[in-house]
Design an enzyme around this catalytic site. Structure first.
Site, mmCIF file in Angstrom:
data_model
loop_
_atom_site.group_PDB
_atom_site.id
_atom_site.type_symbol
_atom_site.label_atom_id
_atom_site.label_comp_id
_atom_site.label_asym_id
_atom_site.label_seq_id
_atom_site.Cartn_x
_atom_site.Cartn_y
_atom_site.Cartn_z
ATOM 1 N N LYS A 1 0.836 -1.208 0.000
ATOM 2 C CA LYS A 1 0.000 0.000 0.000
ATOM 3 C C LYS A 1 0.870 1.257 0.000
ATOM 4 C CE LYS A 1 -1.699 1.828 3.920
ATOM 5 N NZ LYS A 1 -1.954 3.245 4.216
ATOM 6 N N ASN A 2 1.827 1.319 0.932
ATOM 7 C CA ASN A 2 2.623 2.534 1.071
ATOM 8 C C ASN A 2 3.528 2.774 -0.128
ATOM 9 O OD1 ASN A 2 1.463 3.106 3.535
ATOM 10 N ND2 ASN A 2 3.088 2.149 4.738
ATOM 11 N N CYS B 1 -4.920 8.401 9.398
ATOM 12 C CA CYS B 1 -5.147 7.879 10.743
ATOM 13 C C CYS B 1 -4.710 8.893 11.793
ATOM 14 C CB CYS B 1 -4.344 6.582 10.952
ATOM 15 S SG CYS B 1 -5.059 5.137 10.148
ATOM 16 N N ARG C 1 1.985 14.507 12.310
ATOM 17 C CA ARG C 1 2.939 14.161 11.261
ATOM 18 C C ARG C 1 3.043 15.385 10.349
ATOM 19 N NH1 ARG C 1 0.989 8.346 9.181
ATOM 20 N NH2 ARG C 1 -1.090 9.194 9.501
ATOM 21 N N ASP D 1 4.446 0.224 12.143
ATOM 22 C CA ASP D 1 3.190 -0.299 11.614
ATOM 23 C C ASP D 1 2.924 -1.753 12.023
ATOM 24 O OD1 ASP D 1 2.345 2.015 10.447
ATOM 25 O OD2 ASP D 1 2.954 1.494 8.420
ATOM 26 N N ARG E 1 -8.504 0.252 4.357
ATOM 27 C CA ARG E 1 -7.500 1.161 3.814
ATOM 28 C C ARG E 1 -6.170 0.448 3.618
ATOM 29 N NH1 ARG E 1 -6.038 5.146 7.377
ATOM 30 N NH2 ARG E 1 -4.766 5.865 5.645
#
Length: 422
Positions: free
Chosen positions: A22-23, A118, A123, A308, A400
């Site tokens: 995903k990232n 999230c 951040r 994560d 997600r």
């Protein structure tokens, strides 16, 4: 809104295919803005975040077509007609800010809303702004939007990031590919997703060296061309599913898994009493005894223990023999899953960025609520090892970052189903 219902489980057996990252994919998709020619991504994950990035790119005038049931994303930015990344889209996902660098490099201007995602702590965009200003951009914050321009075009520069930020490294790296001259990024992030982005950009004609180390050097080029690129394996999905047999026993093979993506994580699993072995098809995981052992972890930038995977590992430590201490050094606010695990009978004490977990022999099923993406899957894993039934609500977070999780876990014997809330 959906919920996930999980029932206490026996040993697992079988194979789980691991999706593309995903990232990585969310970073690769904005790279299409850098070229007028098509960019095609294969091994794309089928996630709601990918749909959000698709909507954002389309709002800028890019063409994005999903093929092969979403596993291929075919994109073209030959006719960009909008330079504003609107709040209504960007608020849904932090990675939306990754259109800033490419738009500045290609168009010379961009207006991008401050991002969402999230709620796991601040951040900020300061490192992104610092790096792009070093390249010659002029950036002003007005009404929640970053107004950026580069009247004379971007120019190569040397810079050192105060923190090895993945997002800032990605934004600066993409912008630098079309900047005039040489850019040096020191204290750059080293994550596999950075290497994957650099591989894709090189396939498009960029000149990049040093990715995967703390110093990346980019020689700017006049233009980038089209390319086809395969998205790297998702190391967070991989690590998450590596934990499934640790909770339930049995043996599971993770297809497409690579040890180099999860080396530090696999070392902690070994200390906990979990075997991870490489196979021709991926990684095989099995628990050595009936109960895992407590292990201390501290989250760190890659190649350290991933933030994560902290929530999932904490859930495992809840049923470990002994006491473990988990230190979260990447994001504040990332222990929001602890109160939900306590509802299931876990013994956890949180003080600032440190959580002390006293292992218990058995968790109890309960109604719990997902607070963020990784917290949601930690509760599902805990439910698989709990007595009785666990109902995890607000699982829109889950979609997600995890592709069809109930199908993947169900295929190896987990008792899991998705239900519509009444």
């Amino acid at each position: 809104m959906d919920s996930i219902v999980v029932r206490g489980n026996g040993p697992l057996k079988g194979q789980i295919p691991i999706a593309g990252a995903k990232n990585a994919c969310l970073t690769l998709m904005p790279a299409t803005i850098l070229s007028e020619e098509p960019l095609t991504l294969t091994n794309a994950p089928r996630l709601s975040d990918i749909k959000t990035m698709t909507t954002l790119l389309q709002s800028l005038g890019a063409e994005v077509t999903s093929l092969q049931d979403g596993k291929v994303q075919a994109m073209s930015s030959h006719n960009l007609d909008n330079h504003v990344a609107d709040y209504d889209i960007v608020r849904k996902m932090r990675a939306s800010n990754l259109v800033l660098g490419p738009m500045l490099a290609r168009l010379g201007h961009a207006v991008v809303s401050l991002p969402g995602g999230c709620a796991i702590g601040a951040r900020p965009m300061d490192l992104h702004i610092y790096g792009l200003e070093k390249l010659g951009a002029e950036i002003e914050l007005k009404d929640g939007y970053l107004h950026a321009k580069a009247p004379g075009g971007l120019k190569g520069a040397e810079m050192e990031l105060a923190f090895a930020s993945v997002g800032a490294t990605e934004n600066i790296l993409m912008a630098a590919t079309l900047a005039k001259g040489t850019t040096v990024i020191r204290n750059a992030a080293r994550e596999p997703e950075i290497v994957d982005l650099a591989d894709c950009l090189r396939a498009m004609g960029a000149q990049i060296e040093g990715d995967g180390t703390s110093e990346i050097v980019v020689q700017g080029v006049d233009r980038l061309h089209g390319a086809t690129h395969q998205v790297v394996t998702d190391r967070i999905e991989l690590g998450t599913f590596m934990l499934a047999p640790a909770f339930c026993g049995g043996e599971v093979e993770l297809l497409g898994g690579r040890m180099d993506l999860v080396q530090s994580f696999a070392e902690k699993l070994d200390l906990a009493g979990i075997d991870v072995t490489e196979t021709k098809a991926g990684l095989k995981v099995a628990r050595r005894s009936d109960r895992v052992k407590a292990v201390d972890v501290t989250t760190e930038p890659f190649p350290g223990f991933p933030t994560d995977l902290q929530a999932q590992f904490m859930a495992l430590m809840c049923i470990a023999e002994g006491t473990s201490v988990l230190e979260e050094k990447i994001f504040e606010n990332r222990f929001m899953h602890a109160p939900e695990l306590i509802r299931m009978g876990a013994s956890i004490e949180v003080h600032g960025g440190t959580a002390t977990v006293h292992g218990v022999e058995q968790l109890k099923g309960a109604r719990v609520m997902a607070t963020d993406l990784r917290a949601s899957v930690s509760l599902i894993l805990a439910g698989m090892a709990a007595e009785g039934e666990t109902v995890v609500s607000r699982v829109y977070h889950l979609d997600r970052g995890y592709e069809r999780i109930e199908d993947k876990l169900g295929a190896v014997g987990a008792h899991i189903e998705r239900v519509k809330d009444q």
